[in-house]
Design a protein around this motif. Structure first.
Motif, PDB file in Angstrom:
ATOM      1  N   GLY A  98      -7.180   9.158  -0.405  1.00 20.32           N
ATOM      2  CA  GLY A  98      -8.091   8.690   0.946  1.00 20.32           C
ATOM      3  C   GLY A  98      -7.113   8.301   1.925  1.00 20.32           C
ATOM      4  O   GLY A  98      -7.236   8.086   3.046  1.00 20.32           O
ATOM      5  N   LEU A  99      -5.856   8.012   1.504  1.00 16.10           N
ATOM      6  CA  LEU A  99      -4.841   7.623   2.569  1.00 16.10           C
ATOM      7  C   LEU A  99      -4.567   8.492   3.624  1.00 16.10           C
ATOM      8  O   LEU A  99      -4.461   8.004   4.850  1.00 16.10           O
ATOM      9  CB  LEU A  99      -3.350   7.323   1.612  1.00 16.10           C
ATOM     10  CG  LEU A  99      -3.224   6.215   0.760  1.00 16.10           C
ATOM     11  CD1 LEU A  99      -1.975   6.251   0.212  1.00 16.10           C
ATOM     12  CD2 LEU A  99      -3.440   4.765   1.449  1.00 16.10           C
ATOM     13  N   GLU A 106      -4.160   1.486   9.081  1.00 18.15           N
ATOM     14  CA  GLU A 106      -4.939   1.140   8.035  1.00 18.15           C
ATOM     15  C   GLU A 106      -4.287   1.646   6.828  1.00 18.15           C
ATOM     16  O   GLU A 106      -4.190   1.021   5.802  1.00 18.15           O
ATOM     17  CB  GLU A 106      -6.187   2.216   8.057  1.00 18.15           C
ATOM     18  CG  GLU A 106      -7.273   1.703   9.370  1.00 18.15           C
ATOM     19  CD  GLU A 106      -8.615   2.679   9.373  1.00 18.15           C
ATOM     20  OE1 GLU A 106      -9.535   1.887   9.636  1.00 18.15           O
ATOM     21  OE2 GLU A 106      -8.261   3.880   9.290  1.00 18.15           O
ATOM     22  N   ARG A 107      -3.239   2.755   6.779  1.00 21.53           N
ATOM     23  CA  ARG A 107      -2.643   3.094   5.674  1.00 21.53           C
ATOM     24  C   ARG A 107      -1.509   2.171   5.337  1.00 21.53           C
ATOM     25  O   ARG A 107      -1.419   1.954   4.292  1.00 21.53           O
ATOM     26  CB  ARG A 107      -1.940   4.405   6.419  1.00 21.53           C
ATOM     27  CG  ARG A 107      -2.323   5.652   5.478  1.00 21.53           C
ATOM     28  CD  ARG A 107      -1.588   6.860   5.855  1.00 21.53           C
ATOM     29  NE  ARG A 107      -0.896   6.839   6.751  1.00 21.53           N
ATOM     30  CZ  ARG A 107      -1.061   7.861   7.967  1.00 21.53           C
ATOM     31  NH1 ARG A 107      -2.265   8.398   8.153  1.00 21.53           N
ATOM     32  NH2 ARG A 107      -0.053   7.924   9.094  1.00 21.53           N
ATOM     33  N   ASP A 108      -0.744   1.611   6.221  1.00 14.60           N
ATOM     34  CA  ASP A 108       0.150   0.664   6.226  1.00 14.60           C
ATOM     35  C   ASP A 108      -0.391  -0.710   5.277  1.00 14.60           C
ATOM     36  O   ASP A 108       0.227  -1.069   4.584  1.00 14.60           O
ATOM     37  CB  ASP A 108       0.956   0.102   7.463  1.00 14.60           C
ATOM     38  CG  ASP A 108       1.840   1.291   7.917  1.00 14.60           C
ATOM     39  OD1 ASP A 108       2.117   2.208   7.157  1.00 14.60           O
ATOM     40  OD2 ASP A 108       2.050   1.025   9.207  1.00 14.60           O
ATOM     41  N   LYS A 109      -1.525  -0.888   5.961  1.00 16.00           N
ATOM     42  CA  LYS A 109      -2.387  -2.149   5.447  1.00 16.00           C
ATOM     43  C   LYS A 109      -2.972  -2.052   3.898  1.00 16.00           C
ATOM     44  O   LYS A 109      -2.442  -2.906   3.037  1.00 16.00           O
ATOM     45  CB  LYS A 109      -3.719  -2.599   5.994  1.00 16.00           C
ATOM     46  CG  LYS A 109      -4.314  -3.719   5.431  1.00 16.00           C
ATOM     47  CD  LYS A 109      -5.684  -4.214   6.557  1.00 16.00           C
ATOM     48  CE  LYS A 109      -6.286  -5.163   5.882  1.00 16.00           C
ATOM     49  NZ  LYS A 109      -7.565  -5.561   6.540  1.00 16.00           N
ATOM     50  N   LYS A 110      -3.446  -0.612   3.684  1.00 12.08           N
ATOM     51  CA  LYS A 110      -3.812  -0.337   2.441  1.00 12.08           C
ATOM     52  C   LYS A 110      -2.835  -0.205   1.320  1.00 12.08           C
ATOM     53  O   LYS A 110      -2.685  -0.727   0.151  1.00 12.08           O
ATOM     54  CB  LYS A 110      -4.510   1.088   2.444  1.00 12.08           C
ATOM     55  CG  LYS A 110      -5.045   1.630   1.068  1.00 12.08           C
ATOM     56  CD  LYS A 110      -6.186   0.861   0.504  1.00 12.08           C
ATOM     57  CE  LYS A 110      -6.626   1.440  -0.808  1.00 12.08           C
ATOM     58  NZ  LYS A 110      -7.775   0.706  -1.511  1.00 12.08           N
TER      59      LYS A 110
END
Length: 284
Positions: A98-99, A106-110
């Motif tokens: 899902g990345l 959002e990717r960096d946070k995840k």
């Protein structure tokens, strides 16, 4: 689906670039604890390609340590227990699914969340199994293994808690390490961002190596002359670390091939006598 697979691969690279210096400080600071192997198995099971636990699966390292078949068997059994413990805690490839559908922020946070969770899991598993690991190896073997790890880590060993203590690395120096490493991580993320064939091109791989070389030079310059001399002593007798890049898990009883023969032992290099013997056979 292809996009998802690409991001699973990219995630592993970006996570490795996000490790900050100063995580393992003497006295059990963030990400580390005193004693053991710089916070346990090189910062955690699976936390480093050069962690002591992974190093002992390599045939050449097993030979260097003069491990007995019983020790190798015990290490293999322990490794299976550790693997099961980590799998039960989650954090496998599915965690990265899902990345590719997320925005950059959002990717960096995840990924930051996944990294933090992974570090915490490895820390707990390390604390649980480190005593078992220490019981299997003799004191001299543990010491030599630590030396091999330091040689394999190179300048990255500066974050090892034992090295920080031995070299008396100051808080100011650790902060400089962190700044240099952060700059390296930022540039690496930019270089490999987006995934796809272009991100992993030969040109990008060369640029990545140039970034690592520049980082290592900067990190080494932070140390004083006395610290550099002490660091060389910590390495002990030189070990050919190129052997470590031939693959993990190829030791006696270890999983996978890793450059070893089916029995797990490294193949013997052909000798001059072997060639002559073969020539005689061909003449018959």
């Amino acid at each position: 689906m292809l996009r998802q697979c690409r991001w699973v691969a990219v995630a592993a690279i970006l996570l490795s670039c996000s490790v900050s210096f100063g995580q393992q400080r003497p006295g059990g600071g963030q990400g580390g604890r005193p004693g053991g192997f710089g916070g346990g198995f090189g910062g955690g099971f699976g936390g480093s390609m050069n962690s002591p636990y992974r190093l002992v699966t390599i045939a050449e390292v097993q030979t260097e340590l003069n491990l007995t078949d019983e020790q190798v068997g015990d290490l293999k059994t322990l490794g299976e227990k550790v693997g099961e413990e980590l799998r039960s805690a989650g954090g496998g490839r599915e965690a990265f699914q899902g990345l590719g559908d997320l925005s950059r922020e959002e990717r960096d946070k995840k990924m930051a969340e996944l990294f933090a969770k992974g570090e915490e899991t490895r820390k707990k598993v390390t604390e649980k199994f480190q005593p078992d690991f220490d019981k299997i190896l003799e004191p001299a073997q543990r010491e030599r293994l630590k030396q091999i790890q330091i040689q394999a880590d190179g300048t990255q060993a500066y974050q090892n808690a034992d090295v920080v203590t031995a070299l008396k690395i100051s808080k100011e120096q650790q902060d400089k390490f962190a700044a240099i490493n952060k700059e390296f991580g930022d540039k690496s993320r930019e270089l490999f961002a987006g995934g796809g064939a272009g991100a992993f091109s030969e040109e990008n791989r060369k640029k990545g190596q140039e970034l690592r070389d520049a980082r290592d030079k900067q990190l080494a310059e932070v140390l004083t002359a006395d610290q550099k001399s002490a660091f060389e002593k910590l390495k002990g007798k030189p070990f050919d670390t190129a052997l470590l890049r031939q693959g993990f898990g190829g030791g006696r009883g270890g999983p996978g091939q890793g450059g070893a023969n089916p029995g797990g032992r490294p193949q013997r290099r052909p000798q001059e006598g072997d060639k002559k013997s073969d020539e005689k056979k061909s003449d018959k």
